[in-house]
Design an enzyme around this catalytic site. Sequence first.
Site, mmCIF file in Angstrom:
data_model
loop_
_atom_site.group_PDB
_atom_site.id
_atom_site.type_symbol
_atom_site.label_atom_id
_atom_site.label_comp_id
_atom_site.label_asym_id
_atom_site.label_seq_id
_atom_site.Cartn_x
_atom_site.Cartn_y
_atom_site.Cartn_z
ATOM 1 N N GLU A 198 0.805 -1.224 0.000
ATOM 2 C CA GLU A 198 0.000 0.000 0.000
ATOM 3 C C GLU A 198 0.841 1.279 0.000
ATOM 4 O O GLU A 198 0.455 2.282 -0.606
ATOM 5 C CB GLU A 198 -0.946 0.009 1.205
ATOM 6 C CG GLU A 198 -0.222 -0.040 2.548
ATOM 7 C CD GLU A 198 -1.195 -0.144 3.716
ATOM 8 O OE1 GLU A 198 -1.743 0.893 4.122
ATOM 9 O OE2 GLU A 198 -1.397 -1.267 4.215
ATOM 10 N N ARG A 216 26.509 -14.810 -3.845
ATOM 11 C CA ARG A 216 25.389 -15.217 -3.015
ATOM 12 C C ARG A 216 24.702 -16.447 -3.619
ATOM 13 O O ARG A 216 24.915 -16.758 -4.801
ATOM 14 C CB ARG A 216 24.402 -14.054 -2.893
ATOM 15 C CG ARG A 216 25.004 -12.819 -2.221
ATOM 16 C CD ARG A 216 24.064 -11.646 -2.251
ATOM 17 N NE ARG A 216 23.808 -11.201 -3.614
ATOM 18 C CZ ARG A 216 23.009 -10.176 -3.923
ATOM 19 N NH1 ARG A 216 22.397 -9.513 -2.966
ATOM 20 N NH2 ARG A 216 22.827 -9.839 -5.178
ATOM 21 N N THR A 267 30.229 -8.646 -4.195
ATOM 22 C CA THR A 267 30.226 -10.105 -4.064
ATOM 23 C C THR A 267 31.479 -10.743 -4.651
ATOM 24 O O THR A 267 32.086 -11.624 -4.058
ATOM 25 C CB THR A 267 28.983 -10.707 -4.734
ATOM 26 O OG1 THR A 267 28.920 -10.263 -6.091
ATOM 27 C CG2 THR A 267 27.722 -10.287 -4.001
ATOM 28 N N GLY A 269 19.442 2.031 -9.970
ATOM 29 C CA GLY A 269 18.635 2.696 -8.961
ATOM 30 C C GLY A 269 17.340 2.017 -8.607
ATOM 31 O O GLY A 269 16.549 2.561 -7.843
ATOM 32 N N SER A 270 17.072 0.821 -9.134
ATOM 33 C CA SER A 270 15.821 0.142 -8.809
ATOM 34 C C SER A 270 15.876 -0.401 -7.391
ATOM 35 O O SER A 270 16.943 -0.510 -6.775
ATOM 36 C CB SER A 270 15.575 -1.012 -9.780
ATOM 37 O OG SER A 270 16.552 -2.015 -9.608
ATOM 38 N N LYS A 298 17.804 -13.035 -16.050
ATOM 39 C CA LYS A 298 18.086 -14.170 -15.165
ATOM 40 C C LYS A 298 17.264 -15.403 -15.537
ATOM 41 O O LYS A 298 17.492 -16.493 -15.000
ATOM 42 C CB LYS A 298 17.828 -13.768 -13.718
ATOM 43 C CG LYS A 298 18.811 -12.711 -13.209
ATOM 44 C CD LYS A 298 18.470 -12.249 -11.810
ATOM 45 C CE LYS A 298 19.517 -11.252 -11.312
ATOM 46 N NZ LYS A 298 19.571 -10.029 -12.119
ATOM 47 N N GLU A 358 23.539 -16.878 -7.434
ATOM 48 C CA GLU A 358 24.094 -15.779 -8.213
ATOM 49 C C GLU A 358 25.206 -16.298 -9.128
ATOM 50 O O GLU A 358 25.957 -17.198 -8.758
ATOM 51 C CB GLU A 358 24.649 -14.708 -7.272
ATOM 52 C CG GLU A 358 24.911 -13.380 -7.920
ATOM 53 C CD GLU A 358 25.240 -12.311 -6.881
ATOM 54 O OE1 GLU A 358 24.775 -11.183 -7.031
ATOM 55 O OE2 GLU A 358 25.957 -12.627 -5.913
ATOM 56 N N VAL A 380 22.184 -2.562 -6.648
ATOM 57 C CA VAL A 380 23.383 -2.326 -5.843
ATOM 58 C C VAL A 380 23.654 -0.839 -5.638
ATOM 59 O O VAL A 380 24.337 -0.463 -4.679
ATOM 60 C CB VAL A 380 24.629 -2.976 -6.485
ATOM 61 C CG1 VAL A 380 24.509 -4.478 -6.491
ATOM 62 C CG2 VAL A 380 24.867 -2.439 -7.887
ATOM 63 N N LYS A 406 11.637 -10.413 -6.944
ATOM 64 C CA LYS A 406 12.818 -10.294 -7.811
ATOM 65 C C LYS A 406 14.141 -10.485 -7.079
ATOM 66 O O LYS A 406 15.187 -10.552 -7.715
ATOM 67 C CB LYS A 406 12.820 -8.918 -8.497
ATOM 68 C CG LYS A 406 11.541 -8.598 -9.264
ATOM 69 C CD LYS A 406 11.624 -7.219 -9.900
ATOM 70 C CE LYS A 406 10.332 -6.847 -10.621
ATOM 71 N NZ LYS A 406 9.228 -6.545 -9.696
#
Length: 624
Positions: free
Chosen positions: A330, A553, A485, A463-464, A423, A556, A468, A381
Site C-alpha cells: 500500500e 550469493r 560479491t 537505482g531500482s 536471469k 548468483e 546495488v 525479484k
Amino acid sequence: MMYNILKKFKNPKKRIRVSLLLCYDTGAILIAEYFALLIRFEFRPSVIKEVFLHSLMSYSFLNLLCSISIFAFFSLYESLWRYASVTELLNTVLACVVSSVIQLVGMYMLQYPMPRSYFILYLLILLPLMVVGRFSYRFLRIMKQRIYTEHLEQPVLTMVIGAGDAGTLIIKEMQSSYHLRNKVVCVIDDNPQKKGTRILGIPVVGDRKKIPFMVKKYKVQEIIMAIPTIEPKDKKELLEICKETGCKLRILPGVYQIINEEVSISRLREVEIEDLLGREPVRTDLDMVLGYVQGKKVMITGGGGSIGSEICRQIAAHHPAQLIIFDIYENSAYDIQQELIREYPKLNLVVLIGSVRNTHRIYSVFQKYQPEVVYHAAAHKHVPLMETSPNEAIKNNVFGTLNTAMAAKDNHCQRFILISTDKAVNPTNIMGASKRICEMIIQALDQTSETEFAAVRFGNVLGSNGSVIPLFRRQIEQGGPVTVTDKNIIRYFMTIPEAVSLVLQAGAYAKGGEIFVLDMGEPVRIDDLARNLIKLSGYRPDVDIKITYTGLRPGEKLYEELLMDEEGLKKTDHDKIFIGKPIQFDVDKFMDQLRQLKILAYEDEGQIRKTVQEIVPTYQFNNE
C-alpha cells in the site's frame, strides 16, 4: 504619481524600499538639473543667467513627474537590485535617455530657454547617479559576501567547468549567497579564446587537461560541471578525469534548465553512475506508443515498484482512457498515486490493493474494469531471498502470472506484456527459473487466445529497488565498507526510464508469443561501479572507503545472459529491441506440470527445485 507607484506594492518592506528609491531619484534628478547648469557656466553660479534659472525652476516639477513615470515604465522600481544584471543596466540607461529627451522636447514646447549643452550634461550626470544608486546595493552585497567567504573557517574551494551562461549564473549565485560555503577559485573551459580571461573576477585557467593540475594548485575540494549542452561522450570523458581528483562532483542536469531559466545551485545534483555510461539516451517512437495506449484502459500490476511505477508515469503521459494500478504494497501504491494526481490531475486513475496470487481478486478487477492493455510487473525479484523461500517465488511469480494472464484472456484483453529478466536465461536461481516459466506461460496462452501475449526481457536497471546502487550509496554515507560479491562479477545496466521506454516500444511491436530482448549496452563490472561511486562521492577507494568481497550469493552467477543457445535474434525497427525465436515445447505437458507444481508450492514442498528443473531443463541449482 508616487502614491500610484507605491499602491502596487502590498508588502510593507517593499513599500519602504520603493519609497527610499523614489526619494533618491527625486534628489538625483534635482542634482542633475542644477549641476548640469552649473557645469555649463564653469562652476560660477554668479554668471548663470536668471532666465535659465527661472526656466529650470518652472519646469522642475513637471520634469520630476515625467522622469519618475518613465522610470516606473522601465520597471526601475520593481527589479531586485541585489541580482541586478545587464538587463537592469540597459533599462536604467534607456530610462535616463528617454527622460532627457522628454525634458528637451518639453522645455522647447513650453518655450523655456536653456543652453543646448545643458541637456547633454543633464544626461551625463543623471545616468551615473541612477546607476550608482541602483547597483551600489549589489556591489556592497558582493563585497560583503566576499569578505564573509574569506573569513569562513573552512570555505569549500570550488572549480566550475564551463565558462558559458550556466557557469556564470552558478558563480554569480555562489558569490551573492550567504547560505553557501563555496568559494569559486577557478574556471575550466575547452575554448582556447577564454583562457586567461576572467568571469566575475574568477580566472579561466585552461581546458579539461588542466583539471588535475589546477585542482592541486588551487586546493579544490568540489567540482561543478555547468555545461547543460554537453554530449554524453564528452561528459563521460570529463567525469573520468574529475573522479580521479578526489573532489566531490556535482552537475547541472540539462539544457532545459537554461531554456526555463532554472539555472541555480538548487538545480545542481550529485553525479550519477549513468553519467559515466557515455552514450546517448535510448530514444523511442512516442507516436507508435501513443497508438496502442492512447484512449485505452491500461492496467499495471506491481505498479508501485521501481519498474511498475515508471511504467505508470510514462503511460500517464500518453493519455490513456484509464490507468489502473494494482499492487499488494500500500505504501508504494500510495506514493505513485499521489505523484500522478499531482502531475496529471485530469488522469482517470484507479489504484487498487491486492495480490496477483488471489485468483478471485484478480478476476474481479478484470471483470469490473475490463483493461485493454496489461503490463505485468508484479513479481518477487530478490535473488538471495527467493533462494531461501523458493516456494514463495513459485507462488507469486509463476501462479501470480498465470492468474493475471488467464484473467486477461478470459476478459478479452487486447494485449498482455510480461516484464521478464535476463536471469531467466540458463537460470542458476529459483527467481530466474520462475520467470522462465512465466515466459512459457504467456507463450502457451498466446497459442489459444485472442489476447496478444508477449514478454520483454532485460537486465539490471540503475537505482531500482534491490539494485546495488542504493546499497553502495548507503554504505558510502556510513563510511564503508562497500561490499562487492566478487571482483569479476559483471552486469548489464540501463536507467529505469530508458528500460521502461523500451518496454513500451516493444509492446507496440507485439503480435503475440514474442520474447523481446533489450540491448542493454556494454556490460559493467560491479567492482568498477563501486569504485566509481566512491570516487564520485569525493573519496578514495581502499583508502577512505574500504571495499570488501563477500563471495557470490546463493543462486548468483558472475554474468547474466540475454538469450538461450536455442534462441536466435530477429531485428525490429528499433535498434535496441530484438525478438528471440520462441523455443518449442509441449504445451499440454507443460500445463500438466504446472498443476503438479502448484500442489507442491502450496504444500511448501522442500524439493520443489527438482520439479522446476523438469519444466526448465536449463535450470541448474546446488543440491546442498
